[in-house]
Write a protein that holds these residues in place. Structure first.
Motif, PDB file in Angstrom:
ATOM      1  N   ASN A  44      21.975  23.692  30.102  1.00 41.72           N
ATOM      2  CA  ASN A  44      21.194  24.874  30.484  1.00 41.72           C
ATOM      3  C   ASN A  44      20.627  25.615  29.273  1.00 41.72           C
ATOM      4  N   GLY A  45      20.406  24.884  28.184  1.00 42.71           N
ATOM      5  CA  GLY A  45      19.872  25.505  26.984  1.00 42.71           C
ATOM      6  C   GLY A  45      20.793  26.524  26.360  1.00 42.71           C
ATOM      7  N   THR A  88      23.536  19.548  25.431  1.00 41.64           N
ATOM      8  CA  THR A  88      23.237  20.966  25.616  1.00 41.64           C
ATOM      9  C   THR A  88      23.020  21.232  27.097  1.00 41.64           C
ATOM     10  N   VAL A 128      16.572  13.700  28.336  1.00 47.91           N
ATOM     11  CA  VAL A 128      16.554  14.972  29.046  1.00 47.91           C
ATOM     12  C   VAL A 128      16.827  14.660  30.515  1.00 47.91           C
ATOM     13  N   LEU A 129      17.846  15.287  31.063  1.00 45.04           N
ATOM     14  CA  LEU A 129      18.256  15.010  32.434  1.00 45.04           C
ATOM     15  C   LEU A 129      18.076  16.246  33.302  1.00 45.04           C
ATOM     16  N   ALA A 130      17.588  16.027  34.499  1.00 48.24           N
ATOM     17  CA  ALA A 130      17.506  17.104  35.480  1.00 48.24           C
ATOM     18  C   ALA A 130      18.864  17.286  36.146  1.00 48.24           C
ATOM     19  N   ASP A 143      17.554  10.374  22.256  1.00 49.77           N
ATOM     20  CA  ASP A 143      17.485  11.619  23.022  1.00 49.77           C
ATOM     21  C   ASP A 143      17.153  11.339  24.480  1.00 49.77           C
ATOM     22  N   THR A 157      25.976  23.627  36.068  1.00 49.05           N
ATOM     23  CA  THR A 157      25.926  22.293  35.481  1.00 49.05           C
ATOM     24  C   THR A 157      27.326  21.846  35.067  1.00 49.05           C
ATOM     25  N   ALA A 207      14.615  20.803  35.562  1.00 52.01           N
ATOM     26  CA  ALA A 207      14.174  19.547  34.959  1.00 52.01           C
ATOM     27  C   ALA A 207      14.882  19.234  33.650  1.00 52.01           C
ATOM     28  N   ASP A 208      15.205  20.262  32.894  1.00 46.31           N
ATOM     29  CA  ASP A 208      15.800  20.008  31.563  1.00 46.31           C
ATOM     30  C   ASP A 208      17.185  20.645  31.430  1.00 46.31           C
ATOM     31  N   GLU A 224      21.612  14.257  22.932  1.00 47.68           N
ATOM     32  CA  GLU A 224      21.245  13.702  21.624  1.00 47.68           C
ATOM     33  C   GLU A 224      22.456  12.894  21.158  1.00 47.68           C
ATOM     34  N   ARG A 275      20.354  18.315  28.009  1.00 49.27           N
ATOM     35  CA  ARG A 275      19.688  17.664  26.879  1.00 49.27           C
ATOM     36  C   ARG A 275      20.724  16.869  26.094  1.00 49.27           C
TER      37      ARG A 275
END
Ligand SMILES: [Zn+2]
Ligand SMILES: [Zn+2]
Length: 290
Positions: A197-198, A195, A159-161, A157, A57, A166-167, A172, A170
């Motif tokens: 890839n978490g 954020t 959330v973009l693929a 907020d 990413t 899918a997420d 904010e 992120r």
């Protein structure tokens, strides 16, 4: 610790405030997580232009601008590589715009970039889309790829693929007024907390004010997620100092950006971290999950 000279701050913000005002009238690969061997990384391009990569990413903050106002421009060969999507600027998933001042954003260049990179998503203030619609190279087909954030106070907020996940991204974002006081109130300056890839959270604040009250207003937003690395404008870091900046933004590390070509003497003496040279990088540690 070096005390930030108030007169220097006023000079710095006055410089941007007065010069920035000139623009007002112009008006699926498998997810590769960052690892210890390949951590998320912030790459400094110039002024407030940063690329953040985390595994597959990649995102860009304020990468395409054309006016100096006393701040460094992205080097022509770097800008050409961004536009062409040649490494390391290949595989960019999203571009984030903080605000529409000319030392951060060039609507025509962003239009050209979106045309050349049909998979890239744009996230920015509602004002950025307005400028793009009025600029050369606008294509109504871009609408589907633009997240134009309304000019409202409350956090927003998304959330973009990316890369088939899918997420993967992120977002904010909260509006933090532009430095320089009420005269800049019409500019929609957005602080993006992203954020990837978490695993890695970064924050880009654009030309955010150093007035503490607005950050108090949004204390819930900042408390809601720890940022591994925040990139405030240097006047925020200079006025608050690193410890207060990290606490107020809920950030583990901070690096100041938007350094003038004529660097103020207090930067070195402050002991704080700044992006001053194009090509500098900072590793971004992954979240600890406990
Ligand atoms: Zn600005
Ligand atoms: Zn600026």
């Amino acid at each position: 610790m070096m005390k930030f000279p108030g007169s220097a701050l006023r000079l710095a913000t006055a410089l941007c405030a007065s010069t920035c005002a000139l623009t007002l009238s112009a008006a699926p690969a498998a997810l590769a997580h960052p690892s210890e061997d390949d951590p998320a990384t912030a790459h400094f391009l110039a002024n407030e232009a940063i690329m953040v990569s985390a595994g597959e990413t990649r995102i860009l903050f304020d990468p395409l601008f054309s006016v100096s106002y006393g701040y460094p421009l992205v080097a022509p060969e770097v800008r050409a590589a961004i536009m062409a999507g040649t490494p390391p600027y290949d595989g960019v998933d999203a571009v984030f715009v903080s605000h529409v001042h000319g030392d951060h954003f060039d609507a025509e260049a962003v239009n050209a970039y979106l045309a050349a990179h049909p998979d890239v998503i744009l996230v920015g203030p509602w004002q950025a889309r307005l400028d793009m619609q009025a600029a050369a190279g606008w294509d109504a087909a871009f609408e589907a790829r633009i997240h134009a954030l309304p000019f409202i106070a409350s956090p927003q907020d998304l959330v973009l693929a990316a890369d088939g996940v899918a997420d993967a991204i992120r977002v904010e974002t909260v509006h933090i007024p532009h430095a320089g006081g009420p005269g800049r109130a019409g500019i929609q300056n957005m602080a993006h907390r992203v954020t990837l890839n978490g695993a890695a959270t970064v924050m880009h604040l654009g030309d955010a004010t150093p007035e503490p009250a607005i950050y108090d207003t949004h204390s819930d937003h900042f408390a809601a997620r720890t940022t591994q690395h925040a990139f405030p404008p240097y006047w925020v870091l200079g006025e608050w100092g690193g410890e207060t900046t990290r606490a107020r933004l809920n950030a583990q590390a901070v690096t100041g950006i938007h350094i003038p070509i004529n660097q103020p003497d207090w930067l070195d003496a402050s002991g704080e971290d700044f992006f001053t040279e194009a090509g500098e990088t900072r590793p971004i540690p992954a979240h600890s999950h406990d």
